[in-house]
Design a protein around this motif. Structure first.
Motif, PDB file in Angstrom:
ATOM      1  N   LYS A 219       0.817  -1.203   0.000  1.00 38.74           N
ATOM      2  CA  LYS A 219       0.000   0.000   0.000  1.00 38.74           C
ATOM      3  C   LYS A 219       0.854   1.258   0.000  1.00 38.74           C
ATOM      4  N   LYS A 220       2.106   1.147   0.419  1.00 35.00           N
ATOM      5  CA  LYS A 220       2.954   2.329   0.530  1.00 35.00           C
ATOM      6  C   LYS A 220       3.605   2.702  -0.801  1.00 35.00           C
ATOM      7  N   GLY A 221       3.517   1.847  -1.790  1.00 38.27           N
ATOM      8  CA  GLY A 221       4.261   2.068  -3.016  1.00 38.27           C
ATOM      9  C   GLY A 221       3.567   2.989  -3.996  1.00 38.27           C
ATOM     10  N   LYS A 263      -3.336   5.417  -7.776  1.00 41.15           N
ATOM     11  CA  LYS A 263      -3.275   6.070  -6.471  1.00 41.15           C
ATOM     12  C   LYS A 263      -2.860   7.527  -6.632  1.00 41.15           C
ATOM     13  N   LYS A 264      -3.357   8.375  -5.756  1.00 39.96           N
ATOM     14  CA  LYS A 264      -3.063   9.804  -5.891  1.00 39.96           C
ATOM     15  C   LYS A 264      -1.580  10.100  -5.708  1.00 39.96           C
ATOM     16  N   GLU A 265      -0.870   9.240  -4.941  1.00 40.84           N
ATOM     17  CA  GLU A 265       0.566   9.460  -4.752  1.00 40.84           C
ATOM     18  C   GLU A 265       1.354   9.232  -6.033  1.00 40.84           C
ATOM     19  N   PHE A 303      -7.708   8.536 -19.086  1.00 39.89           N
ATOM     20  CA  PHE A 303      -8.331   9.190 -17.937  1.00 39.89           C
ATOM     21  C   PHE A 303      -7.304   9.755 -16.965  1.00 39.89           C
ATOM     22  N   THR A 304      -6.178   9.062 -16.774  1.00 38.07           N
ATOM     23  CA  THR A 304      -5.157   9.600 -15.885  1.00 38.07           C
ATOM     24  C   THR A 304      -4.547  10.852 -16.490  1.00 38.07           C
ATOM     25  N   GLY A 305      -4.320  10.816 -17.803  1.00 36.91           N
ATOM     26  CA  GLY A 305      -3.787  12.002 -18.465  1.00 36.91           C
ATOM     27  C   GLY A 305      -4.751  13.164 -18.388  1.00 36.91           C
ATOM     28  N   TYR A 306      -6.040  12.874 -18.578  1.00 39.96           N
ATOM     29  CA  TYR A 306      -7.057  13.928 -18.495  1.00 39.96           C
ATOM     30  C   TYR A 306      -7.103  14.511 -17.086  1.00 39.96           C
ATOM     31  N   TRP A 307      -7.077  13.642 -16.077  1.00 35.81           N
ATOM     32  CA  TRP A 307      -7.123  14.106 -14.683  1.00 35.81           C
ATOM     33  C   TRP A 307      -5.920  14.982 -14.377  1.00 35.81           C
TER      34      TRP A 307
END
Length: 320
Positions: A219-221, A263-265, A303-307
């Motif tokens: 989860k930390k990655g 993930k947002k990170e 979608f990630t690029g758009y975000w």
């Protein structure tokens, strides 16, 4: 060959696990398979873990303790391998424990060709809840095909960790843990599987994996923590092993990368993730692997690029 005559080196990396360590060590010294050397690498613990290691060293002459400054899991495991004298190697995490017959069962399924023996894990949680894995087979399997070896730990069961397995020593003369990466298991385990002539799979839950909040966790990655070991591994696989093994490893890494990239990170690393996916799409013999994940990859890239672009523009407007 009488397996009981072979020395097994059990390597345990110990770091700040005073609450769980005695249960772990007791499970090892009480193995029904007795010909062991138990190597405890105290990786700079600041709790009483080092003292517990020393206590057990006095109790059992098979135990050797090494105390060192904190250098991380890959370094500690490599140090354990340097020290090990056994014909066979296994790893146990300091907060986990193994069933009494873990080594007897796994060693009984080794042979001249079978160079890795794998048992199922049991997921255990700190509230004493246990998750039993749903088995797709109740029969011991001997697996030689590269595709099937990789699918065993990826699609059939999520068992890409180093622990829960016994390895012939010679495999670690070819592949070692890479320093300075977070998920060293996802790099080395596919390489070890592909190098092994054959793998035995025992559908018994003999390794108990403890899930705890403050342990090292996937989860930390971030996506970059997947890209680095995946790239190292795929470079070796492409040059050394079969195209079927390479393809299955790519699908495995695609799946992990897509999972972590959402993930947002990881959002600032989306271009790195996209570059990795495109690069390995163009690798030899990979069209089937790419096709299997292509729709998911497309959605991620779009979608990630758009975000990312939308939020970058919002930040610029807010800074005006």
């Amino acid at each position: 060959m009488n397996k009981e005559e072979n020395l097994v080196s059990v390597i345990v990396n110990v770091y700040n696990c005073e609450r769980y360590l005695e249960k772990c060590l007791t499970s090892i010294i009480c193995q029904s398979y007795k010909k062991l050397e138990i190597i405890l690498i105290d990786d700079g613990s600041i709790d009483s873990s080092g003292l517990i290691c020393d206590k057990y060293e006095e109790l059992d002459q098979r135990i050797m303790v090494v105390h060192q400054e904190n250098k991380g899991l890959p370094y500690s495991r490599n140090l354990g391998l340097d020290i090990a004298k056994g014909d066979y190697i296994t790893f146990v995490d300091c907060d986990d424990w193994i069933e009494e017959n873990f080594l007897s069962v796994l060693m009984s399924n080794m042979s001249e060709d079978v160079e890795i023996s794998i048992a199922l894990k049991r997921n255990v949680f700190e509230n004493d809840r246990k998750d039993n894995i749903i088995k797709d087979s109740s029969t011991i399997e001997i697996i030689k095909d590269d595709k099937d070896k990789i699918q065993l730990i990826t699609k059939r069961y999520k068992m890409w960790e180093t622990w829960g397995k016994v390895y012939k020593r010679r495999l670690f003369e070819i592949h070692r843990f890479s320093h300075g990466i977070l998920f060293e298991d996802i790099q080395i385990v596919p390489l070890l599987l592909l190098e092994a002539k054959a793998v035995s799979f025992i559908p018994e839950q003999l390794y108990n994996y403890l899930h705890r909040k403050n342990s090292a966790s996937y989860k930390k990655g971030t996506s970059k923590d997947i890209i680095v070991p995946a790239t190292k591994s795929l470079d070796i696989i492409a040059a050394t092993y079969s195209k079927e093994g390479y393809q299955e490893c790519c699908i495995f890494y695609y799946t992990l990368l897509l999972q972590f990239s959402k993930k947002k990170e990881s959002i600032d690393q989306f271009s790195d993730a996209k570059r990795f996916l495109i690069t390995h799409k163009l690798s030899p013999f990979l069209w089937n692997a790419w096709a299997e994940k292509s729709y998911e990859v497309f959605l991620f890239c779009y979608f990630t690029g758009y975000w990312f672009k939308r939020n970058s523009n919002s930040k610029k407007l807010n800074n005006k």
